[in-house]
Design a protein around this motif. Structure first.
Motif, PDB file in Angstrom:
ATOM      1  N   ALA A  27      -1.162  -6.933  10.152  1.00  0.00           N
ATOM      2  CA  ALA A  27      -0.544  -7.580   8.320  1.00  0.00           C
ATOM      3  C   ALA A  27      -0.216  -7.394   7.181  1.00  0.00           C
ATOM      4  CB  ALA A  27      -1.411  -9.339   8.402  1.00  0.00           C
ATOM      5  N   MET A  28       0.385  -8.118   6.245  1.00  0.00           N
ATOM      6  CA  MET A  28       0.701  -6.785   4.637  1.00  0.00           C
ATOM      7  C   MET A  28       0.405  -8.367   3.966  1.00  0.00           C
ATOM      8  SD  MET A  28       4.955  -6.021   4.524  1.00  0.00           S
ATOM      9  CE  MET A  28       5.209  -7.321   3.184  1.00  0.00           C
ATOM     10  N   VAL A  29      -0.328  -8.209   2.730  1.00  0.00           N
ATOM     11  CA  VAL A  29      -0.085  -8.765   1.822  1.00  0.00           C
ATOM     12  C   VAL A  29       1.124  -8.644   0.886  1.00  0.00           C
ATOM     13  CG1 VAL A  29      -1.250  -9.973  -0.185  1.00  0.00           C
ATOM     14  CG2 VAL A  29      -2.142  -9.244   1.835  1.00  0.00           C
ATOM     15  N   THR A  30       2.011  -9.357   0.017  1.00  0.00           N
ATOM     16  CA  THR A  30       2.873  -8.341  -0.786  1.00  0.00           C
ATOM     17  C   THR A  30       3.192  -8.863  -2.221  1.00  0.00           C
ATOM     18  OG1 THR A  30       3.829 -11.237  -1.105  1.00  0.00           O
ATOM     19  CG2 THR A  30       4.557  -9.867   1.099  1.00  0.00           C
ATOM     20  N   ASP A  31       3.286  -7.662  -3.052  1.00  0.00           N
ATOM     21  CA  ASP A  31       2.981  -8.895  -4.320  1.00  0.00           C
ATOM     22  C   ASP A  31       4.162  -9.898  -4.539  1.00  0.00           C
ATOM     23  OD1 ASP A  31       5.672  -7.781  -4.595  1.00  0.00           O
ATOM     24  OD2 ASP A  31       5.184  -5.548  -6.111  1.00  0.00           O
ATOM     25  N   VAL A  32       3.729 -10.221  -6.012  1.00  0.00           N
ATOM     26  CA  VAL A  32       4.731 -11.548  -6.571  1.00  0.00           C
ATOM     27  C   VAL A  32       5.985 -11.505  -6.352  1.00  0.00           C
ATOM     28  CG1 VAL A  32       2.657 -11.461  -8.187  1.00  0.00           C
ATOM     29  CG2 VAL A  32       4.769 -10.352  -8.920  1.00  0.00           C
ATOM     30  N   GLY A  33       6.772 -10.438  -5.999  1.00  0.00           N
ATOM     31  CA  GLY A  33       8.115 -10.234  -5.456  1.00  0.00           C
ATOM     32  C   GLY A  33       8.579 -10.830  -4.610  1.00  0.00           C
ATOM     33  N   GLY A  34       7.834 -10.519  -3.339  1.00  0.00           N
ATOM     34  CA  GLY A  34       8.241 -11.773  -2.655  1.00  0.00           C
ATOM     35  C   GLY A  34       8.313 -10.710  -1.173  1.00  0.00           C
ATOM     36  N   VAL A  35       8.659 -11.594  -0.366  1.00  0.00           N
ATOM     37  CA  VAL A  35       9.343 -10.917   1.572  1.00  0.00           C
ATOM     38  C   VAL A  35      10.211 -10.398   1.290  1.00  0.00           C
ATOM     39  CG1 VAL A  35       9.175 -12.357   2.746  1.00  0.00           C
ATOM     40  CG2 VAL A  35       8.077 -10.171   3.440  1.00  0.00           C
ATOM     41  N   ASP A  36      10.833 -11.146  -0.017  1.00  0.00           N
ATOM     42  CA  ASP A  36      12.571 -10.667   0.396  1.00  0.00           C
ATOM     43  C   ASP A  36      13.085 -11.122  -0.929  1.00  0.00           C
ATOM     44  OD1 ASP A  36      11.429 -13.588  -0.668  1.00  0.00           O
ATOM     45  OD2 ASP A  36      13.982 -14.553   0.608  1.00  0.00           O
ATOM     46  N   ASP A  37      12.410  -9.864  -1.193  1.00  0.00           N
ATOM     47  CA  ASP A  37      12.885  -9.240  -2.776  1.00  0.00           C
ATOM     48  C   ASP A  37      14.389  -8.034  -2.721  1.00  0.00           C
ATOM     49  OD1 ASP A  37      11.385  -6.591  -1.692  1.00  0.00           O
ATOM     50  OD2 ASP A  37      10.115  -6.372  -2.942  1.00  0.00           O
ATOM     51  N   LYS A  38      14.554  -8.078  -1.127  1.00  0.00           N
ATOM     52  CA  LYS A  38      15.605  -7.130  -1.388  1.00  0.00           C
ATOM     53  C   LYS A  38      15.104  -5.352  -1.692  1.00  0.00           C
ATOM     54  CE  LYS A  38      17.896 -10.887  -1.130  1.00  0.00           C
ATOM     55  NZ  LYS A  38      18.222 -11.579  -0.109  1.00  0.00           N
ATOM     56  N   SER A  39      13.905  -4.982  -2.190  1.00  0.00           N
ATOM     57  CA  SER A  39      13.347  -3.628  -2.194  1.00  0.00           C
ATOM     58  C   SER A  39      12.189  -3.546  -1.325  1.00  0.00           C
ATOM     59  CB  SER A  39      13.123  -4.375  -4.431  1.00  0.00           C
ATOM     60  OG  SER A  39      13.430  -2.748  -4.018  1.00  0.00           O
ATOM     61  N   PHE A  40      11.376  -3.033  -2.326  1.00  0.00           N
ATOM     62  CA  PHE A  40       9.849  -3.456  -2.146  1.00  0.00           C
ATOM     63  C   PHE A  40       8.966  -3.893  -0.590  1.00  0.00           C
ATOM     64  CE2 PHE A  40       5.240  -2.230  -2.676  1.00  0.00           C
ATOM     65  CZ  PHE A  40       5.258  -0.562  -2.402  1.00  0.00           C
ATOM     66  N   ASN A  41       8.841  -5.058  -0.635  1.00  0.00           N
ATOM     67  CA  ASN A  41       8.112  -5.514   0.232  1.00  0.00           C
ATOM     68  C   ASN A  41       9.329  -5.812   1.064  1.00  0.00           C
ATOM     69  OD1 ASN A  41       5.606  -7.042  -1.662  1.00  0.00           O
ATOM     70  ND2 ASN A  41       6.930  -7.254  -3.076  1.00  0.00           N
ATOM     71  N   GLN A  42      10.202  -6.144   0.929  1.00  0.00           N
ATOM     72  CA  GLN A  42      11.228  -6.240   2.144  1.00  0.00           C
ATOM     73  C   GLN A  42      11.714  -5.254   3.132  1.00  0.00           C
ATOM     74  OE1 GLN A  42      15.135  -8.250   1.707  1.00  0.00           O
ATOM     75  NE2 GLN A  42      15.947  -7.591   3.387  1.00  0.00           N
ATOM     76  N   SER A  43      11.127  -3.851   2.454  1.00  0.00           N
ATOM     77  CA  SER A  43      11.165  -2.521   3.282  1.00  0.00           C
ATOM     78  C   SER A  43      10.130  -2.683   4.253  1.00  0.00           C
ATOM     79  CB  SER A  43      11.492  -1.352   2.211  1.00  0.00           C
ATOM     80  OG  SER A  43      10.612  -0.008   3.381  1.00  0.00           O
ATOM     81  N   SER A  44       9.181  -3.148   3.411  1.00  0.00           N
ATOM     82  CA  SER A  44       7.377  -3.567   3.777  1.00  0.00           C
ATOM     83  C   SER A  44       7.649  -4.216   4.959  1.00  0.00           C
ATOM     84  CB  SER A  44       6.530  -3.199   3.005  1.00  0.00           C
ATOM     85  OG  SER A  44       6.653  -2.045   1.905  1.00  0.00           O
ATOM     86  N   TRP A  45       8.290  -5.003   5.549  1.00  0.00           N
ATOM     87  CA  TRP A  45       8.013  -5.670   6.362  1.00  0.00           C
ATOM     88  C   TRP A  45       9.308  -5.782   7.208  1.00  0.00           C
ATOM     89  CZ3 TRP A  45       5.845  -9.579   8.608  1.00  0.00           C
ATOM     90  CH2 TRP A  45       6.435  -9.965   9.127  1.00  0.00           C
ATOM     91  N   GLU A  46      10.082  -4.831   7.304  1.00  0.00           N
ATOM     92  CA  GLU A  46      10.795  -4.292   8.277  1.00  0.00           C
ATOM     93  C   GLU A  46      10.441  -3.257   8.635  1.00  0.00           C
ATOM     94  OE1 GLU A  46      15.263  -5.522   5.488  1.00  0.00           O
ATOM     95  OE2 GLU A  46      14.123  -3.575   5.687  1.00  0.00           O
ATOM     96  N   GLY A  47       9.035  -2.525   8.296  1.00  0.00           N
ATOM     97  CA  GLY A  47       8.556  -1.495   8.918  1.00  0.00           C
ATOM     98  C   GLY A  47       7.590  -2.369   9.546  1.00  0.00           C
ATOM     99  N   LEU A  48       7.295  -2.896   9.489  1.00  0.00           N
ATOM    100  CA  LEU A  48       5.809  -3.735  10.430  1.00  0.00           C
ATOM    101  C   LEU A  48       6.868  -4.888  11.608  1.00  0.00           C
ATOM    102  CD1 LEU A  48       3.333  -5.690   8.253  1.00  0.00           C
ATOM    103  CD2 LEU A  48       3.648  -3.292   9.445  1.00  0.00           C
ATOM    104  N   GLN A  49       8.133  -5.410  11.706  1.00  0.00           N
ATOM    105  CA  GLN A  49       8.809  -6.138  12.308  1.00  0.00           C
ATOM    106  C   GLN A  49       9.172  -5.113  12.934  1.00  0.00           C
ATOM    107  OE1 GLN A  49      12.166  -7.178   9.627  1.00  0.00           O
ATOM    108  NE2 GLN A  49      10.813  -9.800  10.202  1.00  0.00           N
ATOM    109  N   ALA A  50       9.199  -3.918  12.954  1.00  0.00           N
ATOM    110  CA  ALA A  50      10.006  -3.023  13.726  1.00  0.00           C
ATOM    111  C   ALA A  50       8.451  -1.952  14.047  1.00  0.00           C
ATOM    112  CB  ALA A  50      10.677  -1.272  12.666  1.00  0.00           C
ATOM    113  N   PHE A  51       7.480  -2.019  14.126  1.00  0.00           N
ATOM    114  CA  PHE A  51       6.367  -1.667  14.588  1.00  0.00           C
ATOM    115  C   PHE A  51       6.138  -3.141  15.230  1.00  0.00           C
ATOM    116  CE2 PHE A  51       1.720  -2.664  14.952  1.00  0.00           C
ATOM    117  CZ  PHE A  51       1.801  -0.855  15.844  1.00  0.00           C
ATOM    118  N   GLY A  52       6.477  -4.611  15.338  1.00  0.00           N
ATOM    119  CA  GLY A  52       6.176  -5.440  16.127  1.00  0.00           C
ATOM    120  C   GLY A  52       7.104  -5.144  17.344  1.00  0.00           C
ATOM    121  N   GLU A  53       8.205  -5.002  17.179  1.00  0.00           N
ATOM    122  CA  GLU A  53       9.597  -4.947  17.875  1.00  0.00           C
ATOM    123  C   GLU A  53       9.072  -3.392  19.079  1.00  0.00           C
ATOM    124  OE1 GLU A  53      14.473  -4.849  18.961  1.00  0.00           O
ATOM    125  OE2 GLU A  53      13.253  -5.150  16.572  1.00  0.00           O
ATOM    126  N   GLU A  54       8.567  -2.441  18.685  1.00  0.00           N
ATOM    127  CA  GLU A  54       8.463  -1.195  18.785  1.00  0.00           C
ATOM    128  C   GLU A  54       7.242  -1.635  20.202  1.00  0.00           C
ATOM    129  OE1 GLU A  54       8.042   1.443  16.610  1.00  0.00           O
ATOM    130  OE2 GLU A  54       9.438   1.441  15.653  1.00  0.00           O
TER     131      GLU A  54
END
Length: 373
Positions: A56-83
């Motif tokens: 799991a991950m904890v975002t900073d205040v930008g949010g998981v859908d910040d179109k940037s840093f947090n979102q990229s991190s979350w996309e990595g975890l989603q890919a890991f989960g799918e794999e």
């Protein structure tokens, strides 16, 4: 007598049968070899199967859908989960932080939920992550964009200055006014790496170029980002590179407003962390020149895989750069990123990768670099 003798013989035969059956059962167990006691859900060397592993991950205040840093991190975890056949909310998940006060609470909650690996996304989470990690030495933690000496934390860092250098090259080649801008989030050593690389790259093309540098002092202030961008564009700056998380959404909004009001005016934004081409779309036009792509998604996926396989790099610093293809410049906007720009970028990229150029990452290093131009 005959009946008694018959019963004794029958009992003896049954006893021999039980002994042979027991021996046969024991032999069968031994014949299964090393895997005889490894049931479903276990692997060699103490590894966990994907069914047993959770991250799991904890975002900073930008949010998981910040179109940037947090979102990229979350996309990595989603890919890991799918794999690995994991379900969101069980095998992988995230905790949203609306303020810095949420960091410790969110990390602690994920520990109580028995996640095997917990990421803190961004250097701002370091104090909270270290506090919880020291209290829970049997849990693995990952810290993105900062370095910790706590043994059960892996520090994940990037050579942002290298990608930012190439972004500066692109900006200096694209500007029509010889004026470019930089919008940072919170001022600190991390964002200074972006700034230093960007300035060095731009001045390598044009030592006399004007660069306006401003900080919004927040990664979650789109309104502030829009105001800064408005002032810059009004002062004839035509290319802005942002390293400001969700604050950068305001930079994009201002550029699109200008383009919508005057389609002939050329204003550009350079995105950050992930390819932000979609953020610049406005009708048939697009104000995203390029993006400095920082593959946080690749990093969190790779570290999660290593940890699941029993090879958690606790206490280590794992750094990603151009040579790892974890830092790059997006080429999505084919109309804006012309062949001459791409060729120039490739030339500078080769010099950096070969070690011919050491890109500055601090104010002091930048000053020294500029003096050599």
């Amino acid at each position: 007598m005959k009946n008694r003798r018959f019963l004794l013989i029958l009992a003896l035969l049954l006893s021999i049968g039980f002994v042979l059956a027991a021996c046969g059962s024991s032999d069968d167990g031994e014949s299964s070899g090393d895997g005889g006691d490894s049931g479903e859900g276990s692997t060699e060397g103490g590894e966990e199967s994907s069914e047993d592993f959770s991250v799991a991950m904890v975002t900073d205040v930008g949010g998981v859908d910040d179109k940037s840093f947090n979102q990229s991190s979350w996309e990595g975890l989603q890919a890991f989960g799918e794999e690995n056949g994991l379900e969101e909310g069980e095998g992988y998940d995230y905790a949203q932080s609306d303020s810095e006060g949420d960091y410790t609470t969110n990390i602690s909650r994920l520990v109580r939920q028995d996640y095997d690996l917990i990421y803190g996304i961004g250097y701002l989470l370091q104090p909270a992550l270290e506090e919880v990690a020291e209290q829970n030495p049997d849990t693995n933690f990952g810290l993105v964009d900062s370095v910790s000496e706590v043994e059960n934390i892996v520090s994940i860092t990037f050579k942002e200055q290298e990608g930012s250098f190439l972004a500066g090259v692109a900006a200096a080649l694209k500007t029509e006014t010889d004026k470019i801008g930089f919008v940072g989030g919170e001022d600190g050593s991390l964002i200074r790496k972006f700034e230093s690389g960007y300035v060095a790259g731009a001045k390598s093309i044009n030592p006399d170029i004007e660069i306006d540098i401003q900080y919004a002092e927040s990664f979650a202030a789109a309104d502030r980002g829009k105001l800064i961008a408005s002032n810059m564009y009004n002062n004839d700056i035509d290319v802005i590179y942002h390293a400001s998380g969700a604050t950068g959404n305001g930079v994009f909004a201002q550029a699109k407003d200008i383009k919508q009001n005057n389609p002939d005016e050329n204003v550009w934004v350079i995105g950050v962390d992930r390819d932000q081409h979609e953020e610049g779309a406005i009708g048939d036009d697009n104000v995203t020149l390029t993006s400095m792509v920082k593959r946080v998604d690749v990093a969190v996926n790779e570290i999660a895989t290593q940890t699941m396989e029993g090879d958690f790099p606790g206490g280590e610093v794992v750094e990603y750069g151009l040579e790892d293809e974890a830092i790059s410049i997006a080429q999505t906007n084919e109309d804006a990123m012309t062949e001459d720009i791409l060729s120039e970028i490739e030339s500078w990229k080769e010099q950096i990768s070969n070690g011919d150029i050491t890109v500055p990452s601090t104010d002091e290093e930048l000053e020294e670099y500029e003096s050599s131009l």
